[in-house]
Scaffold this active site. Structure first.
Site, mmCIF file in Angstrom:
data_model
loop_
_atom_site.group_PDB
_atom_site.id
_atom_site.type_symbol
_atom_site.label_atom_id
_atom_site.label_comp_id
_atom_site.label_asym_id
_atom_site.label_seq_id
_atom_site.Cartn_x
_atom_site.Cartn_y
_atom_site.Cartn_z
ATOM 1 N N ASP A 1 54.183 -75.847 -73.737
ATOM 2 C CA ASP A 1 55.508 -75.675 -73.105
ATOM 3 C C ASP A 1 56.632 -76.127 -74.038
ATOM 4 O O ASP A 1 57.795 -75.812 -73.802
ATOM 5 C CB ASP A 1 55.572 -76.427 -71.760
ATOM 6 N N TYR B 1 56.792 -79.406 -84.970
ATOM 7 C CA TYR B 1 55.566 -79.026 -84.237
ATOM 8 C C TYR B 1 55.824 -77.837 -83.321
ATOM 9 O O TYR B 1 55.137 -76.809 -83.407
ATOM 10 C CB TYR B 1 55.043 -80.226 -83.422
ATOM 11 N N LYS C 1 54.438 -73.907 -83.389
ATOM 12 C CA LYS C 1 53.686 -73.280 -82.282
ATOM 13 C C LYS C 1 54.416 -72.019 -81.794
ATOM 14 O O LYS C 1 53.785 -71.009 -81.473
ATOM 15 C CB LYS C 1 53.514 -74.264 -81.117
HETATM 16 P P1 NAD Z 1 43.991 -82.430 -81.368
HETATM 17 O O1 NAD Z 1 44.924 -82.860 -82.447
HETATM 18 O O2 NAD Z 1 43.310 -83.480 -80.545
HETATM 19 O O3 NAD Z 1 42.831 -81.521 -81.992
HETATM 20 C C1 NAD Z 1 43.091 -80.547 -82.953
HETATM 21 C C2 NAD Z 1 41.747 -80.127 -83.547
HETATM 22 O O4 NAD Z 1 42.001 -79.084 -84.492
HETATM 23 C C3 NAD Z 1 41.027 -81.246 -84.300
HETATM 24 O O5 NAD Z 1 39.662 -81.241 -83.971
HETATM 25 C C4 NAD Z 1 41.232 -80.889 -85.759
HETATM 26 O O6 NAD Z 1 40.176 -81.329 -86.600
HETATM 27 C C5 NAD Z 1 41.283 -79.368 -85.690
HETATM 28 N N1 NAD Z 1 42.032 -78.771 -86.816
HETATM 29 C C6 NAD Z 1 43.240 -79.170 -87.300
HETATM 30 N N2 NAD Z 1 43.573 -78.388 -88.347
HETATM 31 C C7 NAD Z 1 42.569 -77.480 -88.503
HETATM 32 C C8 NAD Z 1 42.358 -76.402 -89.400
HETATM 33 N N3 NAD Z 1 43.242 -76.105 -90.362
HETATM 34 N N4 NAD Z 1 41.223 -75.668 -89.271
HETATM 35 C C9 NAD Z 1 40.312 -75.969 -88.314
HETATM 36 N N5 NAD Z 1 40.456 -76.990 -87.454
HETATM 37 C C10 NAD Z 1 41.579 -77.726 -87.544
HETATM 38 O O7 NAD Z 1 44.829 -81.440 -80.469
HETATM 39 P P2 NAD Z 1 44.767 -81.199 -78.890
HETATM 40 O O8 NAD Z 1 45.650 -82.162 -78.223
HETATM 41 O O9 NAD Z 1 43.350 -81.064 -78.487
HETATM 42 O O10 NAD Z 1 45.470 -79.765 -78.804
HETATM 43 C C11 NAD Z 1 44.719 -78.567 -78.919
HETATM 44 C C12 NAD Z 1 45.645 -77.372 -78.805
HETATM 45 O O11 NAD Z 1 46.335 -77.409 -77.560
HETATM 46 C C13 NAD Z 1 46.727 -77.328 -79.886
HETATM 47 O O12 NAD Z 1 46.888 -75.994 -80.285
HETATM 48 C C14 NAD Z 1 47.965 -77.850 -79.177
HETATM 49 O O13 NAD Z 1 49.132 -77.291 -79.748
HETATM 50 C C15 NAD Z 1 47.732 -77.336 -77.773
HETATM 51 N N6 NAD Z 1 48.344 -78.129 -76.702
HETATM 52 C C16 NAD Z 1 48.124 -79.464 -76.626
HETATM 53 C C17 NAD Z 1 48.685 -80.192 -75.582
HETATM 54 C C18 NAD Z 1 48.440 -81.669 -75.431
HETATM 55 O O14 NAD Z 1 49.019 -82.299 -74.551
HETATM 56 N N7 NAD Z 1 47.566 -82.282 -76.207
HETATM 57 C C19 NAD Z 1 49.486 -79.543 -74.638
HETATM 58 C C20 NAD Z 1 49.684 -78.160 -74.752
HETATM 59 C C21 NAD Z 1 49.105 -77.468 -75.791
#
Ligand code: NAD
Ligand code: TYD
Length: 355
Positions: free
Chosen positions: A136, A160, A164
């Protein structure tokens, strides 16, 4: 059997999704592709590592050769792209890696999937889909009223959220230009098991237990719309299966809380259940985040009407489950907070001035 290529499956939401899918379905195969950055942790997936319906590849989503080979090795039906650099504070300190992974990595995943699935000009293998897991935060910041809808214009502020939003535009472009089968989900802030303790909830939890200062940015009245991670996993599952191609779905809703409320809730839970010497005296109001978004809030009506999804876990229940998980898994926290992260954390916060 449906085969999912899940990227970033060793991260917080990705690992919850892998576990959710393997537990829920017997006819699902998960190929997990993760670079294992500081945020990736295979310990999260210990319970499934020997499952014949699970396979892990350590690879970078930007690596054309590696991803092409993975598509060649497996008959992939769905891509769910979680892999990303995900922390706003890190993006402010070092934006470039956010462009590499979040923008170029997404475009690489789209290209590899397109080549692997193409059966003719603008036609693809039956039933395939690419789902982009977005946020969001691409919509920017709300005032005191109103909610983000799928039609809200993109207005990202941080490096960030800008990365996205850029990725989302490329996903849309692949849908519009090549008729490539895509969906985008835009979710609010998640919380739950396996979240890396650089994010607000696990960070405050960990610091309270360790009698460290609790950094609250600015006045602490910024609002996030908190969603229990399992509810997010359920939404993604539904959108992959039944989402209308080309559509965006917002995921979240009705769990808006100011940051200071979250911090005080965690302190009082730990005080009651673990250590009665902790308290609000540990809160430190520190310099605000640059460009800090004031309020996020989702209107989930579209995904409710279209797919019957709703946020099942009220915040009061989800936060207790989460805090209990962190207390029951202190070793997990110790393992991820040692080493590289600890150095980073000390550097980030040692320079922050108290207000
Ligand atoms: P996170 O940082 O916990 O995990 C990210 C994962 O991606 C890690 O395992 C990392 O090793 C892997 N990664 C990073 N760069 C990489 C690359 N170049 N190639 C392969 N793997 C790679 O993130 P999260 O909180 O689990 O978020 C996951 C997704 O959800 C993201 O796309 C984030 O934008 C989206 N998101 C997160 C939230 C939140 O509150 N955490 C909310 C909405 C959307
Ligand atoms: P965060 O968990 O980093 O998620 P996001 O920035 O993607 O929303 O932060 C959630 C909110 O908590 C955000 O308004 C920033 C604030 N915050 C603090 O006040 N102190 C902290 O130590 C952290 C990490 C975040």
């Amino acid at each position: 059997m449906k085969t999912y290529l899940v990227t970033g499956g060793a991260g917080f939401i990705g690992s919850n999704f892998v576990l959710y899918m393997l537990n829920k379905y017997d006819d699902v195969m998960i190929i997990n592709v993760d670079k294992l950055t500081y945020a990736g942790n295979l310990e999260n997936l210990k319970s499934v590592e020997n499952n014949p319906r699970y396979k892990f590849y350590q690879a970078d989503i930007c690596d054309r050769e590696a991803i092409t080979e993975i598509f060649a090795n497996h008959d992939i039906d769905y891509v769910v792209n979680f892999a990303a650099e995900s922390h706003v504070d890190r993006s402010i300190a070092n934006p470039e890696i956010f462009v590499e992974t979040n923008v170029l990595g997404t475009v690489n995943m789209l290209q590899c999937a397109k080549v692997a699935w193409q059966t003719g000009d603008d036609t693809y293998k039956e039933g395939v889909k690419y789902l982009q897991v977005s946020t969001d935060e691409v919509y920017g910041s709300l005032g005191e009223t109103g909610y983000f809808m799928e039609t809200t214009p993109l207005d990202p502020h941080s490096p960030y959220s800008s990365s996205k939003a850029s990725a989302d535009l490329f996903v849309k472009a692949f849908g519009d230009t090549y008729k490539f089968p895509v969906n985008i989900t835009r979710c609010s802030n998640n919380y739950g098991p396996y979240q890396f303790p650089e994010k607000l909830i696990p960070l405050i939890m960990n610091n309270t237990l360790k009698h460290k200062d609790l950094p609250v940015y600015g006045d602490g009245m910024q609002i996030r719309d908190w969603l229990y991670v399992e509810d997010h996993c359920k939404a993604i599952d539904m959108v992959v299966r039944d989402g209308v191609l080309g559509e965006v779905y917002n995921v979240g809703g009705h769990n808006e809380r100011p940051n200071i409320f979250i911090v005080k809730t965690i302190i009082s839970y730990i005080k009651e259940n673990v250590d009665d010497t902790v308290g609000e005296h540990m809160i430190r109001y520190v310099t605000d985040r640059k460009g800090h978004d004031r309020r996020y809030g989702i209107d989930p009506q579209k995904i409710k009407d279209a797919l019957g999804w709703y946020p099942e876990t009220p915040f009061e229940i989800g936060i207790k489950k989460t805090l209990k998980w962190y207390l029951d898994n202190k070793e997990w926290v110790e393992n991820v907070t040692s080493g590289e992260y600890q150095k980073y954390y000390d550097k980030m916060y040692s320079g922050k001035e108290e207000l």
